[in-house]
Design a protein around this motif. Sequence first.
Motif, mmCIF file in Angstrom:
data_model
loop_
_atom_site.group_PDB
_atom_site.id
_atom_site.type_symbol
_atom_site.label_atom_id
_atom_site.label_comp_id
_atom_site.label_asym_id
_atom_site.label_seq_id
_atom_site.Cartn_x
_atom_site.Cartn_y
_atom_site.Cartn_z
ATOM 1 N N ALA A 325 -5.684 -0.731 -6.790
ATOM 2 C CA ALA A 325 -5.703 0.736 -6.886
ATOM 3 C C ALA A 325 -6.606 1.178 -8.024
ATOM 4 C CB ALA A 325 -4.289 1.263 -7.081
ATOM 5 N N GLY A 326 -6.532 0.440 -9.146
ATOM 6 C CA GLY A 326 -7.356 0.785 -10.305
ATOM 7 C C GLY A 326 -8.833 0.595 -10.065
ATOM 8 N N THR A 327 -9.193 -0.327 -9.161
ATOM 9 C CA THR A 327 -10.610 -0.552 -8.862
ATOM 10 C C THR A 327 -11.098 0.305 -7.704
ATOM 11 O OG1 THR A 327 -10.065 -2.407 -7.384
ATOM 12 C CG2 THR A 327 -10.502 -2.934 -9.687
ATOM 13 N N GLY A 328 -10.217 1.151 -7.169
ATOM 14 C CA GLY A 328 -10.627 2.097 -6.140
ATOM 15 C C GLY A 328 -10.444 1.639 -4.712
ATOM 16 N N ASP A 329 -9.918 0.418 -4.515
ATOM 17 C CA ASP A 329 -9.707 -0.059 -3.145
ATOM 18 C C ASP A 329 -8.312 0.368 -2.687
ATOM 19 O OD1 ASP A 329 -9.592 -1.362 -0.737
ATOM 20 O OD2 ASP A 329 -10.454 -3.226 -1.461
ATOM 21 N N THR A 330 -8.188 1.623 -2.310
ATOM 22 C CA THR A 330 -6.883 2.188 -1.969
ATOM 23 C C THR A 330 -6.264 1.507 -0.762
ATOM 24 O OG1 THR A 330 -7.607 4.317 -2.848
ATOM 25 C CG2 THR A 330 -5.692 4.328 -1.412
ATOM 26 N N GLU A 331 -7.092 1.188 0.229
ATOM 27 C CA GLU A 331 -6.551 0.599 1.453
ATOM 28 C C GLU A 331 -5.945 -0.779 1.175
ATOM 29 O OE1 GLU A 331 -7.890 0.157 6.133
ATOM 30 O OE2 GLU A 331 -9.270 0.943 4.632
ATOM 31 N N GLU A 332 -6.663 -1.623 0.430
ATOM 32 C CA GLU A 332 -6.140 -2.961 0.118
ATOM 33 C C GLU A 332 -4.935 -2.859 -0.815
ATOM 34 O OE1 GLU A 332 -5.868 -7.202 -0.036
ATOM 35 O OE2 GLU A 332 -6.523 -5.681 1.391
ATOM 36 N N SER A 333 -4.992 -1.903 -1.737
ATOM 37 C CA SER A 333 -3.847 -1.689 -2.628
ATOM 38 C C SER A 333 -2.604 -1.344 -1.821
ATOM 39 C CB SER A 333 -4.153 -0.557 -3.609
ATOM 40 O OG SER A 333 -2.997 -0.182 -4.325
ATOM 41 N N ALA A 334 -2.755 -0.421 -0.882
ATOM 42 C CA ALA A 334 -1.610 -0.013 -0.062
ATOM 43 C C ALA A 334 -1.082 -1.186 0.760
ATOM 44 C CB ALA A 334 -2.010 1.134 0.857
ATOM 45 N N ARG A 335 -1.997 -2.018 1.289
ATOM 46 C CA ARG A 335 -1.572 -3.163 2.094
ATOM 47 C C ARG A 335 -0.750 -4.153 1.268
ATOM 48 N NH1 ARG A 335 -2.380 -8.229 3.115
ATOM 49 N NH2 ARG A 335 -3.897 -8.473 1.432
ATOM 50 N N LEU A 336 -1.254 -4.476 0.077
ATOM 51 C CA LEU A 336 -0.553 -5.435 -0.777
ATOM 52 C C LEU A 336 0.788 -4.899 -1.239
ATOM 53 C CD1 LEU A 336 -3.584 -6.717 -2.869
ATOM 54 C CD2 LEU A 336 -2.071 -8.162 -1.505
ATOM 55 N N LEU A 337 0.782 -3.657 -1.686
ATOM 56 C CA LEU A 337 2.033 -3.080 -2.183
ATOM 57 C C LEU A 337 3.041 -2.948 -1.055
ATOM 58 C CD1 LEU A 337 0.510 -0.417 -4.586
ATOM 59 C CD2 LEU A 337 1.786 -2.449 -5.254
ATOM 60 N N ASP A 338 2.563 -2.609 0.136
ATOM 61 C CA ASP A 338 3.465 -2.499 1.281
ATOM 62 C C ASP A 338 4.059 -3.864 1.634
ATOM 63 O OD1 ASP A 338 4.675 -0.986 3.398
ATOM 64 O OD2 ASP A 338 3.279 -1.917 4.790
ATOM 65 N N THR A 339 3.255 -4.914 1.476
ATOM 66 C CA THR A 339 3.702 -6.269 1.801
ATOM 67 C C THR A 339 4.735 -6.778 0.803
ATOM 68 O OG1 THR A 339 1.565 -6.791 2.822
ATOM 69 C CG2 THR A 339 2.947 -8.655 2.142
ATOM 70 N N TYR A 340 4.491 -6.557 -0.463
ATOM 71 C CA TYR A 340 5.303 -7.197 -1.500
ATOM 72 C C TYR A 340 6.340 -6.276 -2.141
ATOM 73 C CZ TYR A 340 2.130 -11.164 -1.240
ATOM 74 O OH TYR A 340 1.416 -12.246 -0.801
ATOM 75 N N LEU A 341 6.257 -4.993 -1.869
ATOM 76 C CA LEU A 341 7.190 -4.062 -2.514
ATOM 77 C C LEU A 341 8.555 -4.097 -1.842
ATOM 78 C CD1 LEU A 341 6.974 -1.620 -4.721
ATOM 79 C CD2 LEU A 341 7.296 -0.213 -2.693
ATOM 80 N N ASP A 342 9.583 -4.097 -2.656
ATOM 81 C CA ASP A 342 10.944 -3.900 -2.177
ATOM 82 C C ASP A 342 11.480 -2.673 -2.905
ATOM 83 O OD1 ASP A 342 13.711 -3.875 -1.752
ATOM 84 O OD2 ASP A 342 13.765 -6.038 -1.439
ATOM 85 N N PRO A 343 11.584 -1.527 -2.220
ATOM 86 C CA PRO A 343 11.996 -0.298 -2.912
ATOM 87 C C PRO A 343 13.325 -0.415 -3.650
ATOM 88 C CG PRO A 343 11.152 0.209 -0.731
ATOM 89 C CD PRO A 343 11.269 -1.283 -0.800
ATOM 90 N N GLU A 344 14.203 -1.301 -3.163
ATOM 91 C CA GLU A 344 15.506 -1.436 -3.820
ATOM 92 C C GLU A 344 15.415 -2.138 -5.158
ATOM 93 O OE1 GLU A 344 19.116 -2.474 -1.574
ATOM 94 O OE2 GLU A 344 17.802 -2.615 0.166
ATOM 95 N N THR A 345 14.467 -3.069 -5.307
ATOM 96 C CA THR A 345 14.480 -3.930 -6.489
ATOM 97 C C THR A 345 13.197 -3.912 -7.305
ATOM 98 O OG1 THR A 345 13.743 -5.818 -5.142
ATOM 99 C CG2 THR A 345 16.119 -5.503 -5.400
ATOM 100 N N SER A 346 12.059 -3.525 -6.717
ATOM 101 C CA SER A 346 10.795 -3.573 -7.463
ATOM 102 C C SER A 346 10.833 -2.602 -8.636
ATOM 103 C CB SER A 346 9.617 -3.227 -6.548
ATOM 104 O OG SER A 346 9.445 -4.207 -5.551
ATOM 105 N N PRO A 347 10.217 -2.967 -9.767
ATOM 106 C CA PRO A 347 10.173 -2.058 -10.920
ATOM 107 C C PRO A 347 9.530 -0.718 -10.567
ATOM 108 C CG PRO A 347 9.503 -4.274 -11.554
ATOM 109 C CD PRO A 347 9.602 -4.268 -10.049
ATOM 110 N N THR A 348 9.970 0.306 -11.249
ATOM 111 C CA THR A 348 9.512 1.668 -10.960
ATOM 112 C C THR A 348 7.992 1.830 -10.992
ATOM 113 O OG1 THR A 348 11.607 2.569 -11.720
ATOM 114 C CG2 THR A 348 9.729 4.073 -11.687
#
Length: 812
Positions: A325-348
């Motif tokens: 996200a910081g390097t501007g690749d929003t699409e890849e950022s969203a893909r990775l975060l969607d893959t590895y994020l767990d809304p219940e447990t991932s840090p805020t």
Amino acid sequence: MHSPRTHRPGRATLLAAMLVLPLLTACGKQDASPDAASHMERAATYVAQGQYRSAILETRNAIQLEPASLSHRLTLVDLYMDIGAAKQAATLLEQVRSDHPHDTALPLARAYLRLRKHVSARETMAGFQPSTPEERLEADLIEGEILRQSGRPDEAEARFAPLVTAHPANPEAMEGLLKSRLDLRQNARVIDTANDWLATHPANPGILYLKGIALYRSNQLEAATESLTEAVTAIPDADVLLPVRRQVLLALSKVLTEQGRISEAQVYNQLLAENADSEVDEQVRSAITAIEENRLDDAKTILQDVLKLNPENSRIGLLLGTVEAGTGDTEESARLLDTYLDPETSPTPFIQAATAAQVDLGQREKAYGILARALQARPNDNDLLAMHGVLALSMAEHRQEGLASLSKAIANEPERVRLRLALARYYLSQQQTQQALGQLRMAFTTNPAEWAATGLYLKLLLANHEDQEAGEIRDSLLNGYGNQPEAVILASMADLQLGEADRAQARLEQLVADHPDNDAARQALAALYTRRGLGAEAEQAYLALARQAPRSPQAAGYLQRAAQAHRLVAPDTPVRDWLGELGRSHPELRDSTDALRILASVRQGQLESARRELSEHMGNESPLYRHVEGQLLMAESQQAGRDRNWQTALAKAAEARALAPDNRTYALLEVQLLGQQGRIPEALSALDALESTLGRQPDTLLARGTWLLQSGEEDAAAQQYQAVLEQAPDHVVALNNLAWILRERNAERALELAGRAAELAPDNADVLDTYAWILHLSGDHAQADHIIERAFALAPDNDQIKSHRSRIKQQL
């Protein structure tokens, strides 16, 4: 802390169960494998010896031979839970949950609880009906832990206490009770209860650990060390570092360190280090260092390499997603975060990054879903409440939830003034000025030095002619914060509005003299000079700002404002001539003045001249000259479109897009050209592609709505315009066009929208025409006549306005 399950109270029972389960599974099945039974027997033997790795391997072999065996899978789940691999256990159970909902409910809920996913555990237990006393007990233990993890320790204690009474030998019930009392900060009760239990039962590492924690919190360090040391000796040997052992060693190391027994603590630290993946940790630390030093590309490379070798490591995936996200690749950022994020447990912070990535891609509902799920797990997390509230307020269907979240966050932390600012902005978007002022008053009372909120407060007071209150705020700022430039600037701008222009000017001139490097003060003074018609003074003030940082992106903006001020002094002097003279007298500004001269040619339609001038700066890769070239390409494309030279127009649009791929205006140009040719399906397809990379924003929604309207698809167009207004409530075109669509379907709503558009754009003939016609349709012919006359005065040659004017007058 993990304790053996109720129906599996110790290793001997587990051994017996593992020997029997394969035989039970084989009964009645033609494909039962003797080899699978042998694997399970060896697995049981390995568990008895503490050799978990071998036991897991044998159990996996049995599953390969009998893939339909639920008992083998449940045994593997138990082994995973024992070694702390709850995620693998949950995944294993999720694969067969639909086929075995009853048999998987309890172990899956336990796996979720180990992962701190109490919401998922509650959902798993919904509708579960125990069929045996053992299942009833286990379900009660799980429900108690769900209560505890969801932040309700008092209710959890009430659930665990009777379980301890009914099942005094059950260590898990006692652990639940002790944990609940620790959460309630009842350290003395924890110590007494643990001592009573240990006096009549064998040493249990979980109970001893919790007793040690309570002793530590009570500052009884020596006693805490004794309890934790006893816990270490009570843990059976194993070929992996069991979770209970890791927890105890971490606590023991901390207590010993606080006692000054560093060498003893180091022994345990070394043991923990030997069982950690130090190479991965070291690489992650290197990546974090690179992030802190703003070397994002280096961090990205490190994390990509580590993730290839550790594809299941969610921490690395989340970090890489944030860096993308910081390097501007929003699409890849969203893909990775969607893959590895767990809304219940991932840090805020990761939830924040994932939400932002989805919003940037136009996936606002998905972003909302992430936050809503995270809030289910952490309902009192103020950062989540704030994020959820701000996003929900921007979505019409979720505004009530947004108000509730922000209100709760403010109640939790009244000092978070920016949350009140967010509420105030929402109320303003809904034309609820008094509610906005109410929030801003409370914000000012809480922290006057939150300048964004105080600035909006003053602006709103002055706009609504609340002069007395504005004067009181000004005086309060000068009396309490007179030595802070921000306060002086706000007070001076208030003075200007209140008719105290001389005093405001004197104060700002003194502020600039005292703080010559404060750009905000200089900008405020320059704006004041402009407001007062002091062109020469405004020109010099803006030139001074430009000369302070002549190579900065802001320099050109200051020069543009200086040019506007110069027109007040010499209205007949061409801007290009003034810029040329300025560049000669101030060589440090030459890059900016030349660029602005080219832009002036572009705006005057002198495109060939602009192209020749730009060629003289070939090779200049500064952002300013890339902007100039982009503007020229866009103008050339639009000119070719007017000449119906579509091939050239599209080629120029593509050049502009290649120059700045993230520029939405350039991206929309190609779409607009396709629409102008009547190639609506292709235009809509190009719009889809644009939204997939740059997200759904008002500009794309508006374009889609306009073409749908032109195609006669009014319902679909109305949806697009409504979506625009959800993101930009004061968008005049969307207000006007939606009002036109609704003129005969929902007259009341149409009148409201058209009225807002006319208020925002009182000199736009088309907007006034829409408003007048809807007034006419609603029966207010006198007001319609007044408005249509204003529209006619602005555009007397407009055929539609003339037609509407004639028909309205027939009704008078």
